[in-house]
Design a protein around this motif. Structure first.
Motif, mmCIF file in Angstrom:
data_model
loop_
_atom_site.group_PDB
_atom_site.id
_atom_site.type_symbol
_atom_site.label_atom_id
_atom_site.label_comp_id
_atom_site.label_asym_id
_atom_site.label_seq_id
_atom_site.Cartn_x
_atom_site.Cartn_y
_atom_site.Cartn_z
ATOM 1 N N LYS A 6 10.149 -5.989 0.549
ATOM 2 C CA LYS A 6 10.064 -5.814 2.004
ATOM 3 C C LYS A 6 9.380 -6.974 2.701
ATOM 4 O O LYS A 6 9.794 -7.379 3.795
ATOM 5 C CB LYS A 6 9.322 -4.518 2.329
ATOM 6 C CG LYS A 6 10.091 -3.250 2.002
ATOM 7 C CD LYS A 6 9.318 -2.035 2.495
ATOM 8 C CE LYS A 6 10.092 -0.744 2.299
ATOM 9 N NZ LYS A 6 9.362 0.431 2.832
ATOM 10 N N THR A 7 8.328 -7.496 2.113
ATOM 11 C CA THR A 7 7.549 -8.541 2.786
ATOM 12 C C THR A 7 7.992 -9.944 2.374
ATOM 13 O O THR A 7 8.262 -10.792 3.223
ATOM 14 C CB THR A 7 6.049 -8.365 2.495
ATOM 15 O OG1 THR A 7 5.635 -7.059 2.919
ATOM 16 C CG2 THR A 7 5.227 -9.415 3.227
ATOM 17 N N TRP A 49 15.181 1.049 -0.114
ATOM 18 C CA TRP A 49 15.061 -0.305 0.411
ATOM 19 C C TRP A 49 15.467 -1.357 -0.613
ATOM 20 O O TRP A 49 15.705 -2.518 -0.251
ATOM 21 C CB TRP A 49 13.641 -0.568 0.916
ATOM 22 C CG TRP A 49 12.569 0.188 0.198
ATOM 23 C CD1 TRP A 49 12.124 1.443 0.477
ATOM 24 C CD2 TRP A 49 11.808 -0.267 -0.937
ATOM 25 N NE1 TRP A 49 11.131 1.809 -0.405
ATOM 26 C CE2 TRP A 49 10.914 0.780 -1.280
ATOM 27 C CE3 TRP A 49 11.793 -1.444 -1.682
ATOM 28 C CZ2 TRP A 49 10.014 0.679 -2.341
ATOM 29 C CZ3 TRP A 49 10.898 -1.543 -2.743
ATOM 30 C CH2 TRP A 49 10.022 -0.498 -3.059
ATOM 31 N N GLU A 69 10.706 -10.657 0.608
ATOM 32 C CA GLU A 69 12.169 -10.729 0.606
ATOM 33 C C GLU A 69 12.701 -11.583 -0.545
ATOM 34 O O GLU A 69 13.497 -12.522 -0.366
ATOM 35 C CB GLU A 69 12.685 -11.267 1.949
ATOM 36 C CG GLU A 69 12.319 -10.362 3.128
ATOM 37 C CD GLU A 69 12.888 -10.854 4.456
ATOM 38 O OE1 GLU A 69 13.270 -12.046 4.529
ATOM 39 O OE2 GLU A 69 12.946 -10.059 5.406
ATOM 40 N N ARG A 118 19.531 -3.454 -0.042
ATOM 41 C CA ARG A 118 19.646 -4.907 -0.146
ATOM 42 C C ARG A 118 20.603 -5.313 -1.266
ATOM 43 O O ARG A 118 21.295 -6.334 -1.166
ATOM 44 C CB ARG A 118 18.269 -5.537 -0.343
ATOM 45 C CG ARG A 118 17.347 -5.361 0.858
ATOM 46 C CD ARG A 118 16.013 -6.052 0.641
ATOM 47 N NE ARG A 118 16.138 -7.497 0.632
ATOM 48 C CZ ARG A 118 16.181 -8.274 1.710
ATOM 49 N NH1 ARG A 118 16.114 -7.712 2.937
ATOM 50 N NH2 ARG A 118 16.282 -9.575 1.599
ATOM 51 N N TYR A 172 15.090 3.439 -5.185
ATOM 52 C CA TYR A 172 14.312 3.059 -4.005
ATOM 53 C C TYR A 172 15.303 2.618 -2.924
ATOM 54 O O TYR A 172 16.004 1.601 -3.103
ATOM 55 C CB TYR A 172 13.335 1.928 -4.345
ATOM 56 C CG TYR A 172 12.305 2.328 -5.376
ATOM 57 C CD1 TYR A 172 11.081 2.875 -4.996
ATOM 58 C CD2 TYR A 172 12.571 2.200 -6.743
ATOM 59 C CE1 TYR A 172 10.141 3.260 -5.939
ATOM 60 C CE2 TYR A 172 11.639 2.589 -7.692
ATOM 61 C CZ TYR A 172 10.428 3.116 -7.286
ATOM 62 O OH TYR A 172 9.507 3.501 -8.220
ATOM 63 N N GLU A 177 7.518 -2.993 -3.597
ATOM 64 C CA GLU A 177 7.642 -2.834 -2.151
ATOM 65 C C GLU A 177 7.226 -4.103 -1.422
ATOM 66 O O GLU A 177 7.893 -4.551 -0.485
ATOM 67 C CB GLU A 177 6.805 -1.645 -1.688
ATOM 68 C CG GLU A 177 6.940 -1.346 -0.203
ATOM 69 C CD GLU A 177 6.159 -0.109 0.204
ATOM 70 O OE1 GLU A 177 6.626 0.624 1.084
ATOM 71 O OE2 GLU A 177 5.072 0.126 -0.373
#
Length: 321
Positions: free
Chosen positions: A189-190, A269, A192, A273, A267, A185
């Motif tokens: 998310k952070t 997210w 990338e 992507r 997942y 995650e």
């Protein structure tokens, strides 16, 4: 007068035996490799007998079969600190606690070597890392000490965000939180990251545990964790039941990588992507028996949701040898 005579007698006996006791203690302290061998473990009458004590010392020094064995492996001091990159030299195998402490002297020298030959020579690169990290890769590898992604693939500091666990497994979303999906995650998310690379390897102890497990209720932390690869195990056994245990394990080592690649897509997210081609997921297999590396990429476009549940479609397969 009688008490004075007894006092002088005790003093004389103590003065006579103290040098011998000190010599014995000195001998004991100078032999760091004894196993379950200490002065306190012998009966008092043994300590009172000078002849027996000297005989025991002679037996130990001469390697008598009745004496405790001495580990004559070289000490840490016999190994020189390396000026080559971290991880090239092997640590010596020692049993004595004092010598084990010297392993940190070796680590100190390796750190100072790293600082001199890497950090200071690439000072601008490390200065930039002070501000932020922008890795292109998220690497999920096995915790096996023989499988170090930075050593095998030459990642520099700041290039790969890594998580290592037993058997390099990625649990599906429905299995709940773990340190692996927490790292995923953060990386996706952070940070990338643009690539997720799952690296399996030959002779994996986690996969061997998975393949040898039976549904008998026996559990441990390791067995509970490797059940994340149960689908890979079942698929392996369904197509390779006629093979030997070692052959099945080798197949499962690769099958579990593909299963983990598919688990990544559970997942949202990550799947989002991947659909937008902002993120690519890859599998890798390091065979340290002959030093080869296989690499492939999950073909997301070439598989429907139904197909992804049944088979693994891959592209860009390469063998580096």
């Amino acid at each position: 007068m009688a008490w004075f005579i007894r006092f002088k007698a005790r003093s004389l006996v103590a003065a006579t035996t103290r040098p011998l006791r000190d010599a014995l203690d000195s001998f004991h302290c100078s032999q760091p490799h004894f196993s379950d061998f200490s002065v306190g473990s012998f009966p008092r009458k043994w300590l009172r007998s000078k002849a027996m004590r000297l005989n025991e010392v002679d037996d130990i020094q001469s390697g008598s079969s009745s004496s405790p064995e001495i580990d004559r492996r070289p000490s840490v001091s016999a190994f020189k600190a390396s000026s080559i990159p971290l991880g090239v030299e092997e640590f010596p195998h020692v049993n004595d606690p004092a010598e084990k402490l010297n392993l940190f002297d070796e680590l100190k020298q390796r750190f100072l070597s790293f600082k001199k030959h890497r950090y200071l020579e690439e000072f601008e690169h490390f200065q930039a890392l002070k501000e932020a990290q922008k890795p292109k890769f998220m690497v999920i590898a096995c915790a096996d000490s023989r499988v170090c992604p930075s050593t095998i693939l030459g990642f520099r500091p700041g290039e790969a965000f890594m998580i290592r666990n037993v058997a390099n497994l990625v649990p599906p979303l429905e299995n709940g939180p773990s340190e692996t999906n927490a790292a995923l995650e953060f990386a996706v998310k952070t940070l990338e990251v643009e690539n997720i690379l799952i690296i399996g390897h030959s002779c994996c102890g986690g996969i061997q545990t998975l393949m040898s497990m039976r549904d008998n209720g026996d559990s441990s932390f390791i067995k509970t964790w490797v059940t994340n690869g149960k689908i890979a195990k079942n698929r392996t056994e369904s197509v390779a039941n006629h093979l030997s245990f070692d052959q099945k394990c080798r197949l499962c080592e690769k099958e579990s990588i593909n299963r983990s690649l598919l688990n990544l897509l559970t997942y949202p997210w990550i799947e989002e992507r991947v659909k937008k081609e902002l993120l690519f997921v890859h599998g890798g297999y390091y065979d340290f028996l002959d030093c080869t590396f296989e690499k492939w990429t999950l073909d997301f476009k070439g598989s429907s949701d139904e197909e992804r549940g049944r088979i693994q479609l891959v592209k860009d397969q390469q063998l580096w040898c």
